[in-house]
Design a protein around this motif. Structure first.
Motif, short mmCIF file in Angstrom:
data_model
loop_
_atom_site.label_atom_id
_atom_site.label_comp_id
_atom_site.label_asym_id
_atom_site.label_seq_id
_atom_site.Cartn_x
_atom_site.Cartn_y
_atom_site.Cartn_z
N PHE A 1 -34.21 43.05 -29.13
CA PHE A 1 -33.92 43.90 -30.28
C PHE A 1 -34.87 43.58 -31.48
CE2 PHE A 1 -29.98 43.15 -27.92
CZ PHE A 1 -29.18 44.34 -28.04
N GLY A 2 -35.76 42.61 -31.61
CA GLY A 2 -36.72 42.52 -32.73
C GLY A 2 -36.70 41.09 -33.06
N LEU A 3 -37.43 41.08 -34.08
CA LEU A 3 -37.55 39.72 -34.68
C LEU A 3 -37.02 39.38 -36.32
CD1 LEU A 3 -40.99 38.56 -33.62
CD2 LEU A 3 -39.08 37.71 -32.73
N PHE B 1 -31.64 40.02 -35.23
CA PHE B 1 -31.17 38.61 -34.53
C PHE B 1 -29.69 38.82 -34.58
CE2 PHE B 1 -29.89 34.07 -35.18
CZ PHE B 1 -30.19 33.72 -33.92
N HIS B 2 -29.18 39.30 -35.71
CA HIS B 2 -27.59 39.52 -35.87
C HIS B 2 -27.20 40.61 -34.69
CE1 HIS B 2 -23.86 39.97 -37.98
NE2 HIS B 2 -23.66 41.26 -37.50
N TRP C 1 -24.64 40.04 -31.46
CA TRP C 1 -23.44 40.62 -31.13
C TRP C 1 -23.64 41.13 -29.74
CZ3 TRP C 1 -18.55 41.51 -32.39
CH2 TRP C 1 -17.94 42.46 -31.84
N SER C 2 -24.55 41.68 -29.41
CA SER C 2 -24.83 42.51 -28.25
C SER C 2 -24.59 41.62 -26.89
CB SER C 2 -26.30 43.18 -28.02
OG SER C 2 -26.50 43.49 -26.78
N ASN D 1 -18.80 38.66 -29.88
CA ASN D 1 -17.84 37.99 -30.51
C ASN D 1 -18.31 37.71 -32.08
OD1 ASN D 1 -16.36 35.64 -31.61
ND2 ASN D 1 -15.91 35.08 -29.57
N SER D 2 -17.63 38.19 -33.20
CA SER D 2 -17.92 37.88 -34.46
C SER D 2 -18.09 36.28 -34.93
CB SER D 2 -17.14 38.65 -35.39
OG SER D 2 -15.76 38.25 -35.41
N ARG D 3 -17.21 35.59 -34.38
CA ARG D 3 -17.18 34.28 -34.40
C ARG D 3 -18.46 33.49 -34.26
NH1 ARG D 3 -11.63 32.49 -35.60
NH2 ARG D 3 -12.17 30.37 -34.92
N ALA D 4 -18.96 34.06 -32.82
CA ALA D 4 -20.14 33.37 -32.33
C ALA D 4 -21.23 33.79 -33.16
CB ALA D 4 -20.16 33.84 -30.77
N VAL D 5 -21.29 34.91 -33.59
CA VAL D 5 -22.53 35.50 -34.53
C VAL D 5 -22.49 34.63 -35.68
CG1 VAL D 5 -23.48 37.52 -35.80
CG2 VAL D 5 -22.42 37.78 -33.51
#
Length: 360
Positions: A160-162, A167-168, A172-173, A177-181
């Protein structure tokens, strides 16, 4: 022949990392039946073993960062979050003893339609759309190999890039899970700011030199606002006694709560949420999103709560201290009393040792 873009075993960096892994595996276990005079030695060995393990993990992250250009603290944050999930789900995520906490299921690693769920061939794994890769240069994609695991996870992130926003998106991908992110980004901030993996020290929430008392009150009944259980331990002290952070962490919540009054919540690297309630006020230097250290003053003991903002004096002054564990989907409280007792004793012992001075 391996198609891995990583250096092979004859590369000095890879040899160093692999040697560190072998040293960790060969560390002797501490004797369970040690006599009292040997406890101190066992404790010293345990401390040295932990330091060595953290150094080896940092070497692994630094190596993978050099190969993939993903900052070491992001790799460390993912690994630490995965480790906390194994603690929360030990049966579902059981794995051999190793440096990393990253877990891939057989279906994800080898491919859902792969007839060999234990497949270690990078070519056949790729044929069945598995994610497993060879990170060590030995021609195998081993689901229990630290280098293979870290490299495979890195490839999931780097596509996804650096940039920070990349990273976000990558998190997510992968987790959906938004909690994990949120947790991983919090962990990355802590590792980046403190520039160390050794962030698991603790302190008692009140100065041990102050006048206070407490006992185990977790699980007892409460009636204000409806029947509920008490999700913490009450530490009774005078108004104005400093309330201190028990851990390295990040301030997640700060402000008024009808039950807890002026309260503050801090997340640590074990994915524990530390809850301090009924404060009389906050240290003005503390804001949401700030990083804190063990023993740092957060506010002061008070009697706020059980009403609208500003309500005071409905009960004697005390600190309500609670700890909540995150399992990836929700949080639940557990009794903090044993940990409070442990931190209190450790701090008193450290003070006594300091007064005695070094041995001659």
């Amino acid at each position: 022949m391996s198609t891995s873009p990583l250096p092979r075993r004859n590369n000095p960096i890879v040899r160093t990392v692999l040697a560190l892994l072998v040293c960790l595996i060969s560390l002797p276990a501490a004797s369970v039946g040690a006599v009292p005079s040997q406890h101190a030695q066992a404790g010293d060995k345990q401390s040295a073993g932990k330091k060595s393990m953290l150094e080896e993990r940092r070497a692994l992250y630094d190596h993978m960062a050099a190969v993939t250009h993903i900052p070491w603290y992001r790799l460390a944050a993912i690994d630490q979050y995965e480790r906390t999930m194994t603690t929360a789900h030990p049966k579902d995520r059981r794995h051999s003893q190793r440096l990393t906490g990253i877990v891939f299921s057989e279906a994800v690693w080898a491919g859902a339609l792969n007839p060999d769920p234990a497949d270690q061939s990078p070519r056949s794994i790729a044929l069945f759309s598995g994610v497993g890769l060879d990170g060590s240069g030995d021609g195998l994609a081993d689901r229990e190999n630290d280098l293979d695991l870290m490299y495979t996870m890195s490839r999931q992130i780097i596509r996804f890039g650096l940039r920070e926003e990349d990273f976000h998106q990558a998190l997510w991908s992968y987790y959906h899970n938004s909690r994990a992110v949120q947790r991983i980004q919090q962990f990355a901030r802590m590792y980046q700011s403190f520039d160390t993996l050794d962030l698991h020290a603790h302190a008692f929430p009140l100065p041990v030199s102050s006048d206070y008392s407490y006992r185990s009150t977790w699980g007892s009944g409460r009636s204000w606002g409806g029947y509920r259980i008490h999700e913490g331990t009450d530490l009774f002290a005078r108004y104005g006694v400093p309330v201190r952070s028990t851990c390295f962490g990040i301030v997640e919540v700060k402000g008024w709560n009808p039950f807890g009054g002026w309260r503050i919540g801090i997340r640590d690297l074990d994915n524990h949420y530390h809850y301090y309630a009924h404060l009389s006020g906050y240290d003005k230097s503390i804001s949401t999103g700030d990083l804190v250290k063990p023993g740092q003053t957060l506010g002061w003991v008070g009697s706020s709560g059980y009403g609208k903002p500003g309500t005071q004096g409905k009960f004697p002054p005390h600190l309500h201290y609670g700890i909540y564990r995150d399992n990836g989907l929700t949080e639940w409280s557990f009794d903090p009393y044993p940990l409070l007792h442990q931190w209190e004793n450790a701090e008193r012992t450290a003070i006594r040792s300091k007064k005695k001075g070094p041995r001659t």
